[in-house]
Design an enzyme around this catalytic site. Structure first.
Site, mmCIF file in Angstrom:
data_model
loop_
_atom_site.group_PDB
_atom_site.id
_atom_site.type_symbol
_atom_site.label_atom_id
_atom_site.label_comp_id
_atom_site.label_asym_id
_atom_site.label_seq_id
_atom_site.Cartn_x
_atom_site.Cartn_y
_atom_site.Cartn_z
ATOM 1 N N SER A 108 0.814 -1.211 0.000
ATOM 2 C CA SER A 108 0.000 0.000 0.000
ATOM 3 C C SER A 108 0.853 1.268 0.000
ATOM 4 C CB SER A 108 -0.963 -0.045 1.197
ATOM 5 O OG SER A 108 -1.921 0.973 1.140
ATOM 6 N N ASP A 147 -2.484 6.196 -3.604
ATOM 7 C CA ASP A 147 -1.336 5.601 -2.922
ATOM 8 C C ASP A 147 -0.784 4.464 -3.766
ATOM 9 O OD1 ASP A 147 -3.404 3.813 -2.503
ATOM 10 O OD2 ASP A 147 -2.777 3.274 -0.484
ATOM 11 N N ASP A 185 -1.055 1.269 -4.024
ATOM 12 C CA ASP A 185 -1.924 0.270 -4.653
ATOM 13 C C ASP A 185 -3.272 0.854 -5.059
ATOM 14 O OD1 ASP A 185 -2.948 0.536 -2.071
ATOM 15 O OD2 ASP A 185 -3.479 -1.583 -1.905
#
Length: 446
Positions: free
Chosen positions: A102, A241, A243
């Site tokens: 992430s 972000d 992902d």
């Protein structure tokens, strides 16, 4: 029952350190594949990843694990987390995997798993997979070993899906948008989708090299986006972000708009059009009290959950809400997706802007946030929050803030830290309350 490997959002850690090793990734593939082998059909798993250098290693290891227990593997390449969830459903897969950490730096990585319905796994599924990881897993006979193949049109499928969530009668012609893809998973799909809808797109954070994901760009580092929006004269900036499951927006003046303001904007618009289900939205205990007060003036309710988009989604599904999310920018719109989707949420914001015909600075700053302060206290062990002296200080603080603020105290699920957050109308009072509680925790923790 406590989990050994799974945290609040899959398995995550420093690459090449347990549990983020190639050996563990292969074992996770074997265990998850064995767990989801149900029935006599040919089983299938889809695997996506972000742009981290370690993604190649972990992807290869997971392919070995899945194929060894008889699952066919479909490789998507760099794709947003919500795209993996969507394609798991649409490709009738038995399991979906996203290899990503992430918003973390490149040297971390993680594994997120989705069931055949596109939702993140239940506690029961995760515990069952953990038990298999630590046990013996039966391998498939040689003729039944799985195959692996890459899908070339995965990005196009997701772009088509994302565009389908935007109103059919609208275009983005005449709108200049800066999109920051964090050098992450959406570096191709997000700019392309916006361009195909007619926008003039200025892209940053779209040159991944394996090590620059989230490095000075993206939703957790919006400074460059703010500067680019102002310098280019854009109407809006969009930051995703690594992902692409979270969204932060920047208005035309270069001011950051967080997830609370974005949720308020979407919920208000959907309420006016009769689309908001159950008359409210779901957010976590960290969302600002200003959001709750603002929604109340419009007759919109707010349900709060523990921190984590997983808890938000559970409440949405159980109680019939279709808007939810976190202050950090995880926004779940269950009419469209089974998890947070930064691009889809951005398109809803753009739709509201197009309808309103006013600048982003006027539309998106829905309320004045109350002063909020968060401090962390590290502790070596034990349970400081169960200390009687700490309980007494917390009770006194709650009484002091009653009617004028809020207090949220929790132990982190990922590190030995106690998080103390307070918000209220008086910033000096908020700071004093937080400092008093932190000191009590430090004393109890020794």
């Amino acid at each position: 029952m406590a989990r050994k490997y799974f945290g609040t959002d899959g398995i995550r850690g420093l690459t090449n350190k347990n549990p983020m090793t190639a050996a563990m990734a292969m074992k996770v593939g074997m265990a998850a594949g064995a767990h989801f082998r149900r029935g006599d059909h040919r089983h299938r798993v889809v695997i996506g990843k972000d742009t981290r250098l370690s993604g190649y290693m972990l992807e290869s290891a997971m392919v070995a694990g899945f194929t060894s227990v008889g699952m066919d593997v479909v490789l998507l390449g760099p794709m947003p987390t919500p795209a993996v969830a969507m394609l798991t459903q649409s490709m009738r897969a038995d399991l979906g995997v996203m290899i990503s950490a992430s918003h973390n730096p490149y040297f971390d990585n993680g594994i997120k798993l989705f069931g055949p319905d596109g939702y993140k796994l239940s506690d029961a599924d995760e515990l069952a997979i953990e038990a298999l990881i630590d046990g013996d897993i039966d391998l498939s006979p040689a003729p039944e070993i799985g195959r692996a193949r890459r899908v070339d049109d995965a990005q196009g499928r997701y772009i088509h899906f994302a565009k389908s969530t935007f109103p059919e009668n609208m275009r983005l012609d005449g709108m200049k948008i800066v999109v920051d893809c964090a050098n992450g998973a959406a570096y191709r799909v997000a700019p392309t989708a916006l361009w195909e809808l007619g926008a003039e797109v200025v892209s940053i954070g779209v040159t991944p090299n394996g090590k620059n994901i989230n490095d000075g760009v993206g939703s957790t580092a919006p400074t460059l986006l703010c500067e680019t929006v102002v310098a280019s004269g854009a109407q809006l900036g969009i930051a995703l972000d690594g992902d692409a499951d979270r969204l932060i927006v920047v208005d035309e003046k270069g001011h950051v708009v967080d997830g609370d303001q974005l949720m308020a904007t979407i919920a208000s618009g959907w309420a006016r059009s009769g689309r908001l289900k159950n008359g409210g939205l779901v957010a976590t205990v960290m969302s600002n009290l200003g959001l709750e007060r603002h929604l109340a003036t419009q007759g919109i309710g707010l349900v709060r959950t523990s921190v984590g988009d997983r808890h938000v989604l559970e409440a949405m599904r159980a109680q019939g809400y279709n808007v939810g999310g976190e202050q950090s920018g995880h926004i779940i719109l269950s009419d469209y997706a089974t998890t947070g989707d930064g691009l889809v949420a951005a398109l809803q914001i753009l739709a509201e802007l197009a309808r309103a015909g006013v600048p982003a600075s006027e539309l998106l700053h829905r309320f004045e946030p109350l002063p909020q302060l968060l401090k962390n206290v590290r502790f070596a062990g034990g349970k400081p929050l169960e200390d009687e002296a700490v309980k007494a200080v917390i009770a006194g603080a709650e009484a002091e803030l009653k009617g004028r603020g809020r207090l949220v105290i929790r132990t982190s699920g990922t590190e030995p830290v106690i998080r103390v957050m307070a918000e209220g109308d008086d910033p000096a009072q908020v700071e004093a309350v937080v400092d008093r509680i932190c000191e009590a925790v430090r004393v109890a923790a020794g």
